[in-house]
Structures are given as structure tokens and as C-alpha cells.
Design an enzyme around this catalytic site. Structure first.
Site, PDB file in Angstrom:
ATOM      1  N   HIS A  53      39.308  32.862  31.543  1.00 17.85           N
ATOM      2  CA  HIS A  53      39.444  33.649  33.154  1.00 17.85           C
ATOM      3  C   HIS A  53      40.791  32.891  33.880  1.00 17.85           C
ATOM      4  O   HIS A  53      40.860  31.799  33.646  1.00 17.85           O
ATOM      5  CB  HIS A  53      38.423  33.778  33.853  1.00 17.85           C
ATOM      6  CG  HIS A  53      36.937  33.967  33.516  1.00 17.85           C
ATOM      7  ND1 HIS A  53      35.811  34.443  34.105  1.00 17.85           N
ATOM      8  CD2 HIS A  53      36.854  34.227  32.515  1.00 17.85           C
ATOM      9  CE1 HIS A  53      35.049  35.164  33.526  1.00 17.85           C
ATOM     10  NE2 HIS A  53      35.390  35.075  31.913  1.00 17.85           N
ATOM     11  N   GLU A  55      41.139  32.222  36.640  1.00 22.09           N
ATOM     12  CA  GLU A  55      41.333  31.290  37.785  1.00 22.09           C
ATOM     13  C   GLU A  55      41.285  29.535  36.864  1.00 22.09           C
ATOM     14  O   GLU A  55      41.472  28.614  36.932  1.00 22.09           O
ATOM     15  CB  GLU A  55      39.858  30.774  37.926  1.00 22.09           C
ATOM     16  CG  GLU A  55      40.222  32.139  39.314  1.00 22.09           C
ATOM     17  CD  GLU A  55      39.117  33.846  38.367  1.00 22.09           C
ATOM     18  OE1 GLU A  55      38.137  35.044  39.197  1.00 22.09           O
ATOM     19  OE2 GLU A  55      39.165  34.089  37.003  1.00 22.09           O
ATOM     20  N   CYS A  83      34.244  35.193  39.459  1.00 28.49           N
ATOM     21  CA  CYS A  83      32.938  34.545  39.093  1.00 28.49           C
ATOM     22  C   CYS A  83      32.444  33.569  39.538  1.00 28.49           C
ATOM     23  O   CYS A  83      32.901  32.338  39.745  1.00 28.49           O
ATOM     24  CB  CYS A  83      32.328  35.611  37.963  1.00 28.49           C
ATOM     25  SG  CYS A  83      33.560  33.972  36.858  1.00 28.49           S
ATOM     26  N   CYS A  86      33.140  30.568  37.714  1.00 31.41           N
ATOM     27  CA  CYS A  86      35.136  30.092  38.072  1.00 31.41           C
ATOM     28  C   CYS A  86      34.419  29.542  39.147  1.00 31.41           C
ATOM     29  O   CYS A  86      35.397  28.606  39.900  1.00 31.41           O
ATOM     30  CB  CYS A  86      36.276  30.784  38.326  1.00 31.41           C
ATOM     31  SG  CYS A  86      36.478  32.018  36.801  1.00 31.41           S
TER      32      CYS A  86
END
Length: 149
Positions: A53, A55, A83, A86
Site C-alpha cells: 500500500h 502508506e 486501512c 496501514c
């Protein structure tokens, strides 16, 4: 607020890189003391890695650059609400603040589904600001998924 918009513009640039790679267009930057120390955009498909992801990739780059896993005082700017995975990584890395554009009603771990960033049960809590350049972030996501249909 001015700095928030400036750094969110950089996160949007990262999101556009993801879009161009046919990845879900989310981008992130980590800022410490006014300096961008990490950047990332979604690369789940490219890397065939569920943890790739925006992040997480931005955090990894910041930690490598700084030579430390604790990012005390740092701020993460991300185009879409992080999410649960993260937010967990952000808590673990001791970020001071999360700034995001649009909410994520399906996976959001800051305000939409869960309130992990400021949950008093955690040993570390973060401030958060939402809605910075939200329309631009939302439009990029909508355009991406419209093209998929």
C-alpha cells in the site's frame, strides 16, 4: 492548512503514478520537520504483494532514509483514508499525525469503519485531519474504477 495542501498535492502526484501503472490510485508522503522523507503509491499488482500500500511503502522509505523505525514527529499525507493494516503500521512507527483526503467507507481505519488512530487503548495515538483535497482524491478513484467497468 497551507502546508497540508502543499504536501497533499505531492501525495496526489504519487496517486497519479499508481493510476498510470493501473494500480488503485492512492499516494502517500511522509514529512518530518518540513522535509519529505518518504513517498509511495499503491503497488500491490506490480509487486504481487498485498502489503504494498502507498502508506507502507512511504513508511519503509522514510525509515530507511532516517535509519530508524520510530518516526516520532512525522506526518503522513495520504489521498485516501488508511486501512486497518496501514493505521496499525502508523501506530507502530509512532507518527504524530495523519492527514488524508477522502474517506474510505469500505476499509477506512481512522474514522469510517474504525477509530484506530486515537483509540485510548493503544500505547500510541495520533492526531488526524481529513478532507484535504478530498474532491481531487475522490475523483481520481472514481475515474479509475469507472474505467475498470
Amino acid at each position: 492548512m497551507m502546508d497540508d495542501s502543499k504536501y497533499m498535492e505531492l501525495a496526489l502526484e504519487e496517486a497519479k503514478k499508481a493510476y498510470d501503472l493501473d494500480e488503485v490510485p492512492i499516494g502517500a508522503v511522509v514529512v518530518l520537520d518540513g522535509e519529505v522523507v518518504g513517498r509511495g503509491h499503491n503497488e500491490k499488482e506490480t509487486r504481487q504483494d498485498a502489503t504494498a500500500h502507498a502508506e507502507i511503502l512511504a513508511l519503509r522509505q522514510a525509515m530507511e532514509k532516517l535509519g530508524a523505525w520510530r518516526l516520532t514527529g512525522a506526518v503522513l499525507y495520504v489521498t485516501i483514508e488508511p486501512c486497518v493494516m496501514c493505521v496499525g503500521a502508523l501506530i507502530q512507527s509512532r507518527l504524530a499525525r495523519i492527514v488524508f483526503g477522502a474517506r474510505d467507507s469500505k476499509f477506512g481505519g481512522v474514522v469510517s469503519l474504525h477509530h484506530l488512530a486515537d483509540d485510548a487503548r493503544h500505547n500510541h495515538r495520533m492526531e488526524y485531519t481529513e478532507g484535504i483535497l478530498a474532491d481531487e482524491a475522490r475523483k481520481l478513484m472514481q475515474d479509475f474504477f469507472k474505467a475498470k467497468r
